[in-house]
Write a protein that holds these residues in place. Structure first.
Motif, PDB file in Angstrom:
ATOM      1  N   SER A 137       0.674  -1.195   0.171  1.00 11.01           N
ATOM      2  CA  SER A 137       0.471   0.347   0.039  1.00 11.01           C
ATOM      3  C   SER A 137       1.113   1.301   0.177  1.00 11.01           C
ATOM      4  O   SER A 137       1.816   1.141   0.087  1.00 11.01           O
ATOM      5  N   LYS A 138       0.401   2.126  -0.801  1.00  9.57           N
ATOM      6  CA  LYS A 138       1.166   3.836  -0.634  1.00  9.57           C
ATOM      7  C   LYS A 138       1.076   3.928   0.529  1.00  9.57           C
ATOM      8  O   LYS A 138       2.015   5.233   1.265  1.00  9.57           O
ATOM      9  N   GLU A 139       0.140   3.516   1.903  1.00 12.28           N
ATOM     10  CA  GLU A 139       0.321   4.356   3.049  1.00 12.28           C
ATOM     11  C   GLU A 139       1.625   3.125   4.119  1.00 12.28           C
ATOM     12  O   GLU A 139       1.608   3.738   4.764  1.00 12.28           O
ATOM     13  N   THR A 140       2.318   3.074   3.706  1.00 12.95           N
ATOM     14  CA  THR A 140       2.900   2.063   3.850  1.00 12.95           C
ATOM     15  C   THR A 140       4.982   2.659   4.749  1.00 12.95           C
ATOM     16  O   THR A 140       4.500   3.672   4.009  1.00 12.95           O
ATOM     17  N   ASN A 141       5.364   1.913   5.815  1.00 15.81           N
ATOM     18  CA  ASN A 141       6.161   3.111   6.267  1.00 15.81           C
ATOM     19  C   ASN A 141       7.128   2.325   5.989  1.00 15.81           C
ATOM     20  O   ASN A 141       7.676   1.664   4.932  1.00 15.81           O
ATOM     21  N   LYS A 142       8.141   2.629   6.281  1.00 10.42           N
ATOM     22  CA  LYS A 142      10.575   2.400   6.284  1.00 10.42           C
ATOM     23  C   LYS A 142      10.500   1.435   6.401  1.00 10.42           C
ATOM     24  O   LYS A 142      11.407   0.895   4.992  1.00 10.42           O
ATOM     25  N   ASP A 143      10.356   0.778   7.007  1.00  9.37           N
ATOM     26  CA  ASP A 143      10.764  -0.583   7.882  1.00  9.37           C
ATOM     27  C   ASP A 143      10.100  -1.368   6.926  1.00  9.37           C
ATOM     28  O   ASP A 143      10.793  -2.504   6.130  1.00  9.37           O
ATOM     29  N   GLU A 144       8.634  -1.374   6.551  1.00 10.04           N
ATOM     30  CA  GLU A 144       7.906  -2.415   5.375  1.00 10.04           C
ATOM     31  C   GLU A 144       8.647  -2.317   4.304  1.00 10.04           C
ATOM     32  O   GLU A 144       8.322  -3.754   3.654  1.00 10.04           O
ATOM     33  N   LEU A 145       8.969  -0.564   3.707  1.00 11.19           N
ATOM     34  CA  LEU A 145       9.992  -0.496   2.731  1.00 11.19           C
ATOM     35  C   LEU A 145      10.951  -1.490   2.416  1.00 11.19           C
ATOM     36  O   LEU A 145      11.268  -2.385   0.987  1.00 11.19           O
ATOM     37  N   LEU A 146      11.578  -1.153   3.404  1.00  8.65           N
ATOM     38  CA  LEU A 146      12.721  -2.221   3.182  1.00  8.65           C
ATOM     39  C   LEU A 146      12.733  -4.031   3.327  1.00  8.65           C
ATOM     40  O   LEU A 146      13.745  -4.543   3.033  1.00  8.65           O
ATOM     41  N   ARG A 147      12.572  -4.051   3.998  1.00  5.84           N
ATOM     42  CA  ARG A 147      11.644  -5.570   4.141  1.00  5.84           C
ATOM     43  C   ARG A 147      10.862  -5.901   2.744  1.00  5.84           C
ATOM     44  O   ARG A 147      11.668  -7.177   2.470  1.00  5.84           O
TER      45      ARG A 147
END
Length: 216
Positions: free
Chosen positions: A105-115
């Motif tokens: 989702s575009k509501e994601t956060n930095k940690d999820e992007l890196l994972r």
């Protein structure tokens, strides 16, 4: 250590800038392209400049799904993570069948992007935490509409190949991991699909999830 080269494709500059900001100070990530132009992306892929792409699923003109089909034609190693403001089972399924490795989702956060980057770079699939229920809903609806039949017996090797395919591994990656030739992998896959009476990879993944061979 080699940096992971990232491209961000979205028709909203604010979204692109927001994602770029999350990677500031990360020495393992290099943003090589941020644009709303599919042609620029294809040129970067042809030049071998991109490892992972964040691609908006809904863009004016050529959609993300249409652009995804072009990406898979030009590169078999570049991983694509779809971005969406909406989470509909049909959109997620279309993206996965089109060759995407992840969906967030575009509501994601930095940690999820890196994972997400770490997972797809390792040849795995990735779904954002807030999309898991939607993913299960889509597969559950499809499975409930599938008539019950007596399942054929699969060998340990066949089940292993199905699991790896379901996790997003390419045939050459499967061949390397199992220490067999790509031709043997292709032969096993063909035999499995004939045995199960299915004719596409999406159906094979659905079978794997339904029968506990693989997990989302």
């Amino acid at each position: 250590m080699k940096k992971t080269k990232i491209a961000i494709i979205d028709d909203h500059k604010l979204v692109r800038e927001g994602i770029k900001a999350m990677f500031i100070g990360n020495s393992d990530i290099e943003i090589v392209l941020d644009t709303d132009n599919g042609e620029e992306l294809i040129s970067a892929i042809e030049g071998g400049l991109v490892d992972v792409i964040f691609l908006d699923i809904a863009m004016p003109g050529k959609s993300g799904i249409e652009l995804l089909s072009e990406i898979t034609r030009y590169s078999d190693h570049t991983k694509v993570i779809m971005l969406s403001a909406k989470s509909e089972p049909q959109s997620i399924e279309s993206a996965m069948m089109g060759g995407a490795s992840g969906f967030i989702s575009k509501e994601t956060n930095k940690d999820e992007l890196l994972r997400a980057i770490k997972a797809v770079a390792a040849g795995k699939r990735f779904f954002g935490e807030d999309l898991i229920d939607t993913v299960y809903e889509g597969y559950a609806n499809r499975l409930n509409n599938t008539p019950s039949v007596q399942e054929p017996t699969l060998s340990v090797r066949e089940r292993q190949i199905i699991r790896l395919i379901s996790e997003g591994y390419l045939q050459k990656q499967i061949a390397h991991q199992m220490e067999i030739s790509i031709k043997t992998v292709e032969s096993h896959k063909s035999n499995i699909m004939n045995k199960l009476g299915i004719d596409n990879t999406a159906a094979l993944i659905k079978y794997a999830i339904k029968n506990g061979i693989a997990e989302l």
